[in-house]
Design an enzyme around this catalytic site. Structure first.
Site, short mmCIF file in Angstrom:
data_model
loop_
_atom_site.label_atom_id
_atom_site.label_comp_id
_atom_site.label_asym_id
_atom_site.label_seq_id
_atom_site.Cartn_x
_atom_site.Cartn_y
_atom_site.Cartn_z
N HIS A 62 0.81 -1.22 0.00
CA HIS A 62 0.00 0.00 0.00
C HIS A 62 0.85 1.26 0.00
O HIS A 62 1.93 1.31 0.58
CB HIS A 62 -0.89 0.00 1.24
CG HIS A 62 -1.81 -1.17 1.30
ND1 HIS A 62 -2.37 -1.64 2.47
CD2 HIS A 62 -2.25 -2.01 0.33
CE1 HIS A 62 -3.10 -2.70 2.21
NE2 HIS A 62 -3.07 -2.95 0.92
N LYS A 71 6.88 5.68 7.48
CA LYS A 71 6.42 4.75 8.53
C LYS A 71 7.59 4.20 9.33
O LYS A 71 8.60 3.80 8.77
CB LYS A 71 5.64 3.57 7.90
CG LYS A 71 4.33 4.02 7.25
CD LYS A 71 3.71 2.94 6.40
CE LYS A 71 2.51 3.50 5.64
NZ LYS A 71 2.12 2.61 4.53
N TYR A 131 2.89 0.80 14.09
CA TYR A 131 3.71 1.71 13.29
C TYR A 131 3.21 3.14 13.35
O TYR A 131 2.02 3.38 13.47
CB TYR A 131 3.84 1.23 11.84
CG TYR A 131 2.58 0.89 11.09
CD1 TYR A 131 1.85 -0.25 11.38
CD2 TYR A 131 2.15 1.69 10.04
CE1 TYR A 131 0.71 -0.58 10.67
CE2 TYR A 131 1.02 1.37 9.31
CZ TYR A 131 0.31 0.23 9.63
OH TYR A 131 -0.82 -0.09 8.91
N ASP A 168 -6.69 -5.95 -1.83
CA ASP A 168 -5.32 -6.25 -2.27
C ASP A 168 -5.31 -7.22 -3.44
O ASP A 168 -4.41 -7.18 -4.28
CB ASP A 168 -4.51 -6.79 -1.09
CG ASP A 168 -4.24 -5.69 -0.05
OD1 ASP A 168 -3.73 -6.01 1.03
OD2 ASP A 168 -4.58 -4.51 -0.34
C1 LIG Z 1 -4.84 2.15 6.99
C2 LIG Z 1 -6.03 2.56 7.80
C3 LIG Z 1 -7.21 1.84 7.77
N1 LIG Z 1 -8.27 2.24 8.52
C4 LIG Z 1 -9.49 1.41 8.48
C5 LIG Z 1 -10.08 1.20 7.10
C6 LIG Z 1 -10.66 -0.19 7.17
O1 LIG Z 1 -11.99 -0.12 7.67
C7 LIG Z 1 -9.80 -0.91 8.19
C8 LIG Z 1 -8.78 -1.83 7.57
O2 LIG Z 1 -8.09 -1.08 6.60
P1 LIG Z 1 -7.13 -1.81 5.55
O3 LIG Z 1 -7.78 -3.07 5.08
O4 LIG Z 1 -6.74 -0.80 4.51
O5 LIG Z 1 -5.89 -2.17 6.48
P2 LIG Z 1 -4.47 -2.72 5.95
O6 LIG Z 1 -4.68 -3.67 4.80
O7 LIG Z 1 -3.77 -3.18 7.14
O8 LIG Z 1 -3.79 -1.42 5.39
C9 LIG Z 1 -2.50 -1.01 5.83
O9 LIG Z 1 -1.60 -1.95 5.31
C10 LIG Z 1 -0.31 -1.53 4.96
C11 LIG Z 1 0.66 -2.61 5.37
C12 LIG Z 1 0.10 -0.18 5.40
O10 LIG Z 1 1.28 0.12 5.55
C13 LIG Z 1 -0.92 0.86 5.54
O11 LIG Z 1 -0.82 1.52 6.81
C14 LIG Z 1 -2.30 0.39 5.34
O12 LIG Z 1 -2.62 0.47 3.97
O13 LIG Z 1 -9.14 0.12 8.94
C15 LIG Z 1 -8.23 3.37 9.32
O14 LIG Z 1 -9.21 3.71 9.98
N2 LIG Z 1 -7.08 4.11 9.35
C16 LIG Z 1 -5.97 3.74 8.63
O15 LIG Z 1 -4.92 4.43 8.72
#
Ligand SMILES: Cc1cn([C@H]2C[C@H](O)[C@@H](COP(=O)(O)OP(=O)(O)O[C@H]3O[C@H](C)C(=O)[C@H](O)[C@H]3O)O2)c(=O)[nH]c1=O
Length: 181
Positions: A62, A71, A131, A168
């Site tokens: 991401h 980060k 992080y 993803d």
């Molecule tokens: C990233 C983020 C997500 N969210 C909420 C949105 C969704 O409802 C839930 C899960 O989000 P997401 O599926 O995008 O989470 P990851 O797949 O872990 O995303 C992260 O994964 C990679 C490894 C990263 O480095 C980034 O910080 C980020 O993209 O958390 C938030 O409320 N705030 C945030 O900063």
């Protein structure tokens, strides 16, 4: 604190000083003055994140357009293979990846500056990743690069097909990816 540039030199492996005694251990997980002194520039974190994942989860790759996030990443439980991909078009390592094992045991941290895509694969039964980010989450600008893009050819230590979110799964390939200037 020991700082080691990785194969993409702007990505830093940080090994904090760990103070063990009969009670357990203590370490400073972040020290603004030391961090900025090592980096040679001011860094301002505005958001802390915590993601908990089960074995074989792969999150990423991401990045955010418009509000790129630097980060500082660590693992407080379990073990992950953490990866950064250089999306800075002007960089000599543009399109290359680097990374390593972060675990509760090795206490290693990664500093991934703005301009990179980030992802990780969980090697333990569960993992907790904490992080700090230098800008706020900006969903409108969120982009996903495919974790298995042959153009980047990340050598993930996969035991089998990873667990990946629907978002993803729909990630795009590098040649059509956005670049940071
Ligand atoms: C990233 C983020 C997500 N969210 C909420 C949105 C969704 O409802 C839930 C899960 O989000 P997401 O599926 O995008 O989470 P990851 O797949 O872990 O995303 C992260 O994964 C990679 C490894 C990263 O480095 C980034 O910080 C980020 O993209 O958390 C938030 O409320 N705030 C945030 O900063």
């Amino acid at each position: 604190m020991k700082i080691t540039p990785l194969s993409i030199p702007d990505v830093l492996l940080i090994e904090p000083q760990v103070y063990h005694d009969q009670r357990g251990y203590f370490l400073e997980s972040f020290n603004q003055a030391r961090f900025e002194q090592q980096l040679g520039r001011p860094v301002h974190f505005v958001q802390d994140n915590h993601s908990h994942s089960v074995h074989k989860v792969l999150r990423g790759l991401h990045y955010q357009l418009g509000k790129p996030q630097g980060k500082l990443i660590r693992v407080t439980q379990g073990e992950v293979f953490d990866v950064a991909v250089d999306l800075r078009e002007s960089s000599p390592t543009f399109g290359q990846w680097t990374g390593g094992i972060l675990s509760a045991e090795n206490h290693h941290q990664l500093w991934i500056p703005e301009g990179f895509a980030h992802g990780f694969y969980v090697l333990s039964s569960t993992a907790d990743l904490h992080y700090k980010a230098t800008d706020f989450w900006y969903p409108q600008g969120e982009r996903t690069l495919r974790w298995d893009d042959p153009a980047i050819a990340i050598r993930w230590p996969l035991s089998q097909t990873p667990i990946v979110s629907a978002k993803d799964e729909q990630g795009h390939y590098f040649e059509s990816s956005d670049k940071y200037a």
